[in-house]
Scaffold this motif. Sequence first.
Motif, PDB file in Angstrom:
ATOM      1  N   GLU A   1      -6.613  -4.919  -4.661  1.00  0.00           N
ATOM      2  CA  GLU A   1      -6.450  -3.460  -4.633  1.00  0.00           C
ATOM      3  C   GLU A   1      -6.796  -2.983  -3.229  1.00  0.00           C
ATOM      4  N   MET A   2      -5.800  -2.935  -2.366  1.00  0.00           N
ATOM      5  CA  MET A   2      -6.055  -2.683  -0.951  1.00  0.00           C
ATOM      6  C   MET A   2      -6.615  -1.296  -0.658  1.00  0.00           C
ATOM      7  N   HIS A   3      -6.058  -0.283  -1.332  1.00  0.00           N
ATOM      8  CA  HIS A   3      -6.563   1.074  -1.079  1.00  0.00           C
ATOM      9  C   HIS A   3      -8.025   1.159  -1.475  1.00  0.00           C
ATOM     10  N   PHE A   4      -8.319   0.546  -2.607  1.00  0.00           N
ATOM     11  CA  PHE A   4      -9.694   0.561  -3.105  1.00  0.00           C
ATOM     12  C   PHE A   4     -10.627  -0.155  -2.129  1.00  0.00           C
ATOM     13  N   ALA A   5     -10.199  -1.331  -1.681  1.00  0.00           N
ATOM     14  CA  ALA A   5     -11.024  -2.113  -0.749  1.00  0.00           C
ATOM     15  C   ALA A   5     -11.308  -1.297   0.515  1.00  0.00           C
TER      16      ALA A   5
ATOM     17  N   SER B   1     -12.558 -10.297  10.352  1.00  0.00           N
ATOM     18  CA  SER B   1     -13.556  -9.557   9.581  1.00  0.00           C
ATOM     19  C   SER B   1     -14.042  -8.390  10.418  1.00  0.00           C
ATOM     20  N   GLY B   2     -14.536  -7.401   9.727  1.00  0.00           N
ATOM     21  CA  GLY B   2     -15.030  -6.210  10.421  1.00  0.00           C
ATOM     22  C   GLY B   2     -14.891  -5.005   9.527  1.00  0.00           C
ATOM     23  N   THR B   3     -14.802  -3.836  10.132  1.00  0.00           N
ATOM     24  CA  THR B   3     -14.606  -2.633   9.326  1.00  0.00           C
ATOM     25  C   THR B   3     -13.220  -2.711   8.695  1.00  0.00           C
ATOM     26  N   PRO B   4     -13.023  -2.057   7.549  1.00  0.00           N
ATOM     27  CA  PRO B   4     -11.686  -2.052   6.946  1.00  0.00           C
ATOM     28  C   PRO B   4     -10.629  -1.578   7.943  1.00  0.00           C
ATOM     29  N   GLU B   5     -10.947  -0.564   8.715  1.00  0.00           N
ATOM     30  CA  GLU B   5      -9.980  -0.024   9.680  1.00  0.00           C
ATOM     31  C   GLU B   5      -9.545  -1.122  10.646  1.00  0.00           C
ATOM     32  N   ALA B   6     -10.528  -1.844  11.192  1.00  0.00           N
ATOM     33  CA  ALA B   6     -10.214  -2.870  12.188  1.00  0.00           C
ATOM     34  C   ALA B   6      -9.382  -4.000  11.572  1.00  0.00           C
TER      35      ALA B   6
ATOM     36  N   GLN C   1       0.582  -8.771   6.274  1.00  0.00           N
ATOM     37  CA  GLN C   1       1.240  -9.096   5.004  1.00  0.00           C
ATOM     38  C   GLN C   1       0.453  -8.601   3.801  1.00  0.00           C
ATOM     39  N   PHE C   2      -0.867  -8.413   3.972  1.00  0.00           N
ATOM     40  CA  PHE C   2      -1.673  -7.961   2.837  1.00  0.00           C
ATOM     41  C   PHE C   2      -1.827  -6.472   2.780  1.00  0.00           C
ATOM     42  N   VAL C   3      -1.654  -5.828   3.909  1.00  0.00           N
ATOM     43  CA  VAL C   3      -2.005  -4.408   3.925  1.00  0.00           C
ATOM     44  C   VAL C   3      -0.781  -3.508   4.049  1.00  0.00           C
TER      45      VAL C   3
END
Length: 267
Positions: free
Chosen positions: A225-229, A247-252, A261-263
Amino acid sequence: MTSSLNAAFPDRTTTAPAVAVAAHQLIKHFGELEVLKGVSLEVAEGTVTSIIGASGSGKSTLLRCMNLLERPDQGELTIADEAIRFTRNPEGDITGLDRQQLQRLRAKVTMVFQQFNLWPHLTVLGNVIEAPMRVKGLSRRRATALGEHYLERVGMADRRDAYPAFLSGGQQQRVAIARALAMEPRLLLFDEPTSALDPERVNEVLGVIRGLADEGRTMLLVTHEMHFAREVSDQLVYLDQGLIAASGTPEAVFEDPRCSQFVAPAA
Ligand code: ADP
Ligand code: MG
């Protein structure tokens, strides 16, 4: 990572939050297959980390290693200030840990599974109080009070005497969350907690998890659930073929081309 944590927890700008659980260079094989190839990950107290990645990339294995359901071949795991170092051991036991230590460590990191895994022969309340009584040695009375509290928390108190087979998937998963909470763990693990649910049941479970994030629970979750993550996570980890690719902040991480491909909205 520091800046995002500071933004989320402005009262913590001077001292970095303690690390609840850390994995250092975890390696895990299944036979010839190297599933984790040296994964390092820290989950700070009071923060949410989400793991994303393709099917087969090792996400479940990593979670299972984090609560010692699976024994890493090599690396180090620190759970609530207790470090465990793993080395290859042909006997297959977790080096240096006896059954009691294992149980004690597992009680600090509890897991919510994709398929709920409730005990079918126990009622809702029975499911929630079993481990607090058996593992933590609480009396039935104490465990029941705790169980009722957490069933209330997930909106399932009125079904305490029902058996799992009579509940919807969303209700079963909420009970599973109450069961994990009743151990009062340092870290809660969620392995694709909504993947087995009918679409109309997804939000009731995500809502519970969001509430837990808002109250500062320390959580590590695998989700599609990408929006949720993006919404709930302080840290996002992209696992690719047994290695952390970003890895890092969701934004980064969402802006990282390796994760596109995932987002992508259509994915
Ligand atoms: P993910 O959760 O990201 O889909 P998993 O951690 O479940 O990935 O699996 C990673 C790889 O390890 C897959 O190739 C899977 O088939 C393999 N695997 C997982 N568990 C076992 C097991 N108990 N025995 C053998 N292979 C396994
Ligand atoms: Mg998985």
